[in-house]
Design a protein around this motif. Structure first.
Motif, PDB file in Angstrom:
ATOM      1  N   UNK A 185       0.811  -1.221   0.000  1.00 42.24           N
ATOM      2  CA  UNK A 185       0.000   0.000   0.000  1.00 42.24           C
ATOM      3  C   UNK A 185       0.841   1.266   0.000  1.00 42.24           C
ATOM      4  N   UNK A 186       2.159   1.135  -0.086  1.00 47.55           N
ATOM      5  CA  UNK A 186       3.014   2.316   0.020  1.00 47.55           C
ATOM      6  C   UNK A 186       4.085   2.306  -1.051  1.00 47.55           C
ATOM      7  N   UNK A 187       4.897   3.386  -1.053  1.00 49.99           N
ATOM      8  CA  UNK A 187       6.001   3.493  -2.003  1.00 49.99           C
ATOM      9  C   UNK A 187       7.078   2.445  -1.746  1.00 49.99           C
ATOM     10  N   UNK A 188       7.049   1.833  -0.552  1.00 48.51           N
ATOM     11  CA  UNK A 188       8.072   0.846  -0.220  1.00 48.51           C
ATOM     12  C   UNK A 188       7.672  -0.567  -0.647  1.00 48.51           C
ATOM     13  N   UNK A 189       6.785  -0.661  -1.648  1.00 48.26           N
ATOM     14  CA  UNK A 189       6.407  -1.958  -2.185  1.00 48.26           C
ATOM     15  C   UNK A 189       7.429  -2.382  -3.225  1.00 48.26           C
ATOM     16  N   UNK A 215      11.289   0.238  -7.973  1.00 50.85           N
ATOM     17  CA  UNK A 215      10.817   1.364  -7.179  1.00 50.85           C
ATOM     18  C   UNK A 215       9.541   2.024  -7.627  1.00 50.85           C
ATOM     19  N   UNK A 216       8.865   1.500  -8.661  1.00 53.94           N
ATOM     20  CA  UNK A 216       7.603   2.078  -9.109  1.00 53.94           C
ATOM     21  C   UNK A 216       6.459   1.183  -8.643  1.00 53.94           C
ATOM     22  N   UNK A 217       5.766   1.608  -7.584  1.00 50.78           N
ATOM     23  CA  UNK A 217       4.714   0.789  -6.987  1.00 50.78           C
ATOM     24  C   UNK A 217       3.527   0.598  -7.917  1.00 50.78           C
ATOM     25  N   UNK A 218       3.411   1.420  -8.953  1.00 54.07           N
ATOM     26  CA  UNK A 218       2.284   1.322  -9.881  1.00 54.07           C
ATOM     27  C   UNK A 218       2.623   0.526 -11.138  1.00 54.07           C
ATOM     28  N   UNK A 277      15.656   2.979 -16.617  1.00 54.75           N
ATOM     29  CA  UNK A 277      16.281   4.261 -16.268  1.00 54.75           C
ATOM     30  C   UNK A 277      15.249   5.253 -15.741  1.00 54.75           C
ATOM     31  N   UNK A 278      14.085   5.302 -16.393  1.00 58.06           N
ATOM     32  CA  UNK A 278      13.050   6.235 -15.959  1.00 58.06           C
ATOM     33  C   UNK A 278      12.563   5.942 -14.554  1.00 58.06           C
ATOM     34  N   UNK A 279      12.324   4.658 -14.253  1.00 59.55           N
ATOM     35  CA  UNK A 279      11.848   4.281 -12.917  1.00 59.55           C
ATOM     36  C   UNK A 279      12.900   4.597 -11.860  1.00 59.55           C
ATOM     37  N   UNK A 280      14.146   4.209 -12.136  1.00 60.72           N
ATOM     38  CA  UNK A 280      15.208   4.393 -11.133  1.00 60.72           C
ATOM     39  C   UNK A 280      15.496   5.879 -10.909  1.00 60.72           C
ATOM     40  N   UNK A 287      14.316  10.282  -3.340  1.00 65.47           N
ATOM     41  CA  UNK A 287      15.202  10.222  -2.179  1.00 65.47           C
ATOM     42  C   UNK A 287      16.040  11.491  -2.055  1.00 65.47           C
ATOM     43  N   UNK A 288      16.510  12.009  -3.196  1.00 63.00           N
ATOM     44  CA  UNK A 288      17.309  13.229  -3.178  1.00 63.00           C
ATOM     45  C   UNK A 288      16.508  14.391  -2.610  1.00 63.00           C
ATOM     46  N   UNK A 289      15.275  14.520  -3.069  1.00 58.99           N
ATOM     47  CA  UNK A 289      14.427  15.616  -2.584  1.00 58.99           C
ATOM     48  C   UNK A 289      14.131  15.469  -1.099  1.00 58.99           C
ATOM     49  N   UNK A 290      13.800  14.223  -0.681  1.00 51.51           N
ATOM     50  CA  UNK A 290      13.455  14.000   0.725  1.00 51.51           C
ATOM     51  C   UNK A 290      14.642  14.252   1.647  1.00 51.51           C
ATOM     52  N   UNK A 291      15.841  13.844   1.229  1.00 52.67           N
ATOM     53  CA  UNK A 291      17.013  13.940   2.097  1.00 52.67           C
ATOM     54  C   UNK A 291      17.722  15.288   1.999  1.00 52.67           C
ATOM     55  N   UNK A 292      17.774  15.862   0.785  1.00 53.80           N
ATOM     56  CA  UNK A 292      18.617  17.035   0.591  1.00 53.80           C
ATOM     57  C   UNK A 292      17.922  18.183  -0.129  1.00 53.80           C
ATOM     58  N   UNK A 293      16.605  18.084  -0.307  1.00 52.04           N
ATOM     59  CA  UNK A 293      15.890  19.145  -1.008  1.00 52.04           C
ATOM     60  C   UNK A 293      16.059  20.510  -0.364  1.00 52.04           C
ATOM     61  N   UNK A 294      15.930  20.573   0.932  1.00 50.02           N
ATOM     62  CA  UNK A 294      16.063  21.861   1.635  1.00 50.02           C
ATOM     63  C   UNK A 294      17.499  22.370   1.591  1.00 50.02           C
ATOM     64  N   UNK A 295      18.452  21.433   1.673  1.00 50.04           N
ATOM     65  CA  UNK A 295      19.863  21.832   1.582  1.00 50.04           C
ATOM     66  C   UNK A 295      20.154  22.439   0.215  1.00 50.04           C
ATOM     67  N   UNK A 296      19.622  21.811  -0.832  1.00 49.64           N
ATOM     68  CA  UNK A 296      19.835  22.337  -2.179  1.00 49.64           C
ATOM     69  C   UNK A 296      19.202  23.714  -2.324  1.00 49.64           C
ATOM     70  N   UNK A 297      18.046  23.883  -1.718  1.00 49.90           N
ATOM     71  CA  UNK A 297      17.390  25.201  -1.769  1.00 49.90           C
ATOM     72  C   UNK A 297      18.259  26.262  -1.100  1.00 49.90           C
ATOM     73  N   UNK A 298      18.828  25.936   0.048  1.00 52.12           N
ATOM     74  CA  UNK A 298      19.679  26.905   0.744  1.00 52.12           C
ATOM     75  C   UNK A 298      20.961  27.188  -0.043  1.00 52.12           C
ATOM     76  N   UNK A 299      21.492  26.160  -0.701  1.00 58.53           N
ATOM     77  CA  UNK A 299      22.670  26.388  -1.542  1.00 58.53           C
ATOM     78  C   UNK A 299      22.326  27.295  -2.715  1.00 58.53           C
ATOM     79  N   UNK A 300      21.123  27.130  -3.257  1.00 54.58           N
ATOM     80  CA  UNK A 300      20.683  28.018  -4.348  1.00 54.58           C
ATOM     81  C   UNK A 300      20.572  29.453  -3.875  1.00 54.58           C
ATOM     82  N   UNK A 301      20.066  29.623  -2.674  1.00 60.59           N
ATOM     83  CA  UNK A 301      19.985  30.973  -2.094  1.00 60.59           C
ATOM     84  C   UNK A 301      21.375  31.570  -1.934  1.00 60.59           C
TER      85      UNK A 301
END
Length: 339
Positions: A185-189, A215-218, A277-280, A287-301
């Motif tokens: 029922x989740x992305x971890x299927x 990694x594509x649950x659908x 390639x598309x799925x991966x 994962x990049x967004x969840x782990x480092x999205x805010x860091x990347x935003x601050x680096x952009x600033x």
């Protein structure tokens, strides 16, 4: 149990007595879809080991569209004393596509070439691989054939076929194992996997939800693999030229499947590589967004949204391990060896 009887679900874990004696059950002329996904063979070298390595490198120039590099691995493998990693230079780094093992008397003074799915995906001339094995009088000890079904099929369909007795081999009922990984029922299927038979007996069928595994649950992508071993049998060199024949010949149910395949099934290595390639990439981006999205935003600033400068400050040239296979199969770039 008498020949032709279907297994009962209450006894699903029961294994078959003995192992089938032949690699193929029949002769299917269909050329639809199956690929060679793994190859291992041994041979007795003529002359010195260094001469044999040079000879293999010359052969591989005919197999692959790019040069290969033999790099000492400083370890043994499969009972051999030493080994070499066979690598190509692709997209900024070295990617291993095969292993050569050699040395020592425990393996009968033979050499072994072990080529994974990445290496098989890179091969452009299977006729050259066939000719190599013929020239070396090689003995194939493992060969996997695979078929990708991009939509319209489920693992449960094949499991039902098993319980109707459609995977019986000459009256023998192959053993069955069924697994489901992650939370459906989740992305971890990570999907369902059905194993029929055992590698130890020389033939194992693996049917799994490839898209979910990536990694594509659908995803509806189902992959079917037959793993042939050389226990009590000879695997013909011809398997690399006619993988569909041997895939279909492994079980009557697969012969019927191949004959009835719809045209929309993706079978070329490039199409499969693009799907993988598309799925991966989408999964890694999550994962990049969840782990480092805010860091990347601050680096952009910090760099006043100069995205070229941001890219130069954080990127590392190369290929993530999960993308190596699709990078190789989809077409190698920058194939020259590093200076």
């Amino acid at each position: 149990m008498s020949a032709g009887h279907a297994p009962q679900r209450s006894a699903a874990g029961a294994g078959a007595a003995g192992s089938p004696r032949t690699v193929i059950r029949g002769e299917s002329p269909s050329a639809k879809g199956a690929i060679v996904d793994y190859l291992r063979f041994t041979f007795l070298p003529v002359g010195s080991l260094s001469d044999a390595l040079e000879q293999l490198q010359r052969y591989m120039r005919m197999w692959f569209p790019v040069p290969v590099n033999f790099i000492p691995a400083d370890k043994g493998l499969f009972g051999y004393e030493s080994s070499y990693d066979v690598k190509i230079w692709a997209n900024g780094e070295m990617i291993r596509v095969a292993i050569i093992a050699l040395g020592g008397s425990t393996a009968g003074n033979t050499m072994c070439l072990d080529m994974s799915g990445k290496g098989c995906a890179l091969v452009e001339d299977w006729q050259a691989v066939y000719s190599t094995m013929q020239d070396l009088d090689a003995r194939i000890t493992r060969a996997d054939t695979a078929l990708d079904l991009m939509e319209g099929f489920t693992v449960e369909q094949f499991d039902d076929m098993y319980f109707r007795g459609e995977f019986n081999c000459g009256g023998r009922i192959p053993s069955r194992r069924f697994f489901e990984a992650g939370d459906a029922r989740s992305r971890s299927c990570y999907g369902k996997t059905l194993y029929l038979g055992k590698k130890a007996n020389g033939k194992e069928l693996c049917i799994y939800e490839k898209g979910k595994q990536l990694g594509n649950a659908e995803s509806e992508w189902v992959r079917i693999e037959i793993r042939f071993g050389n226990r009590d049998r000879v695997i013909p060199h011809d398997i690399v030229l006619n993988p569909t024949k041997y895939f279909a010949g492994g079980f009557l149910a697969l012969e019927q499947l191949v004959d009835a395949l719809p045209e929309k099934v993706l079978t070329t290595k490039k199409e499969i590589a693009e799907e993988e390639r598309g799925i991966v990439l989408r999964r890694l981006n999550h994962f990049l967004q969840a782990a480092y999205g805010k860091t990347i935003y601050q680096l952009a600033e910090e760099c006043e949204h100069d995205y070229q400068a941001l890219f130069e400050s954080i990127h590392v040239k190369g290929v993530p391990a999960r993308l190596e296979r699709s990078a190789v199969a989809g077409g190698v770039k920058q194939a020259h060896a590093p200076a």
